[in-house]
Design an enzyme around this catalytic site. Sequence first.
Site, short mmCIF file in Angstrom:
data_model
loop_
_atom_site.label_atom_id
_atom_site.label_comp_id
_atom_site.label_asym_id
_atom_site.label_seq_id
_atom_site.Cartn_x
_atom_site.Cartn_y
_atom_site.Cartn_z
N LYS A 9 0.19 -1.14 -0.12
CA LYS A 9 0.05 -0.29 0.36
C LYS A 9 0.84 1.03 0.41
O LYS A 9 1.73 1.16 -0.17
CB LYS A 9 -1.25 0.19 1.26
CG LYS A 9 -1.87 -1.38 1.73
CD LYS A 9 -2.60 -1.05 2.26
CE LYS A 9 -3.21 -1.74 2.16
NZ LYS A 9 -4.44 -1.99 3.16
N ASN A 112 -2.14 0.36 6.97
CA ASN A 112 -1.66 -1.47 7.45
C ASN A 112 -0.48 -1.35 6.13
O ASN A 112 -0.26 -2.91 6.68
CB ASN A 112 -2.77 -2.04 8.31
CG ASN A 112 -3.55 -2.36 6.82
OD1 ASN A 112 -3.78 -2.13 5.73
ND2 ASN A 112 -4.53 -3.09 7.49
N HIS A 115 -2.66 -5.44 1.51
CA HIS A 115 -3.26 -6.57 1.30
C HIS A 115 -2.96 -7.96 1.18
O HIS A 115 -2.41 -8.41 0.44
CB HIS A 115 -4.05 -5.16 -0.11
CG HIS A 115 -5.19 -6.40 -0.67
ND1 HIS A 115 -6.39 -6.82 0.34
CD2 HIS A 115 -5.64 -7.41 -1.31
CE1 HIS A 115 -7.44 -8.01 -0.76
NE2 HIS A 115 -6.37 -8.19 -1.38
N GLU A 126 -9.19 -10.55 -8.28
CA GLU A 126 -8.54 -9.76 -7.79
C GLU A 126 -7.12 -9.00 -9.14
O GLU A 126 -6.85 -8.25 -9.32
CB GLU A 126 -7.78 -9.46 -7.05
CG GLU A 126 -8.67 -8.66 -5.33
CD GLU A 126 -9.01 -8.79 -4.19
OE1 GLU A 126 -9.54 -8.94 -3.74
OE2 GLU A 126 -7.72 -9.52 -3.97
#
Length: 137
Positions: A9, A112, A115, A126
């Site tokens: 991320k 965080n 993913h 995805e």
Amino acid sequence: IEHTFSILKPDATRRNLTGAINALIEKAGLRIIAQKRVRFTREQAETFYAVHKARPFFGELVDTMISGPVVVQVLEGEDAIKKYRDVLGATDPAKADPGTIRKEFAVSLGENSAHGSDAPETAAVEIAQWFSGNEIV
Ligand code: ATP
């Protein structure tokens, strides 16, 4: 052998942690078989996290995901989906076990660091969103 989809991320790319996170992924026996750095559009982030649309944190989640570039990946391994969730640790870094990605690197619940898909069906969707077959080797 199973495939899972991973995102490093914006908080991870911003702090130059993609190599350190990849080291934990590889140490766990997962193989990075596709990887590229991209920037999510708002629409892509909203689609990706559509399951959370009604949640109070949805707006913050989308803003965070588009706050900088991400690294999208396909990981391969025995039981890869569960194995990667274990390597990630709990969603909230404060609750994550030592040695997990989120315990070692995450800033907060919203930032965080990574993913991982939660099931074979979501992994397939995805992966197909971000990679064509000839990019996965
Ligand atoms: P991911 O889908 O990113 O792998 P996850 O499956 O562990 O995470 P989800 O419950 O699907 O967790 O939540 C998706 C993401 O939304 C989390 O990774 C986190 O960054 C964010 N999030 C979840 N709950 C909250 C919250 N209460 N406040 C802010 N952000 C949250």
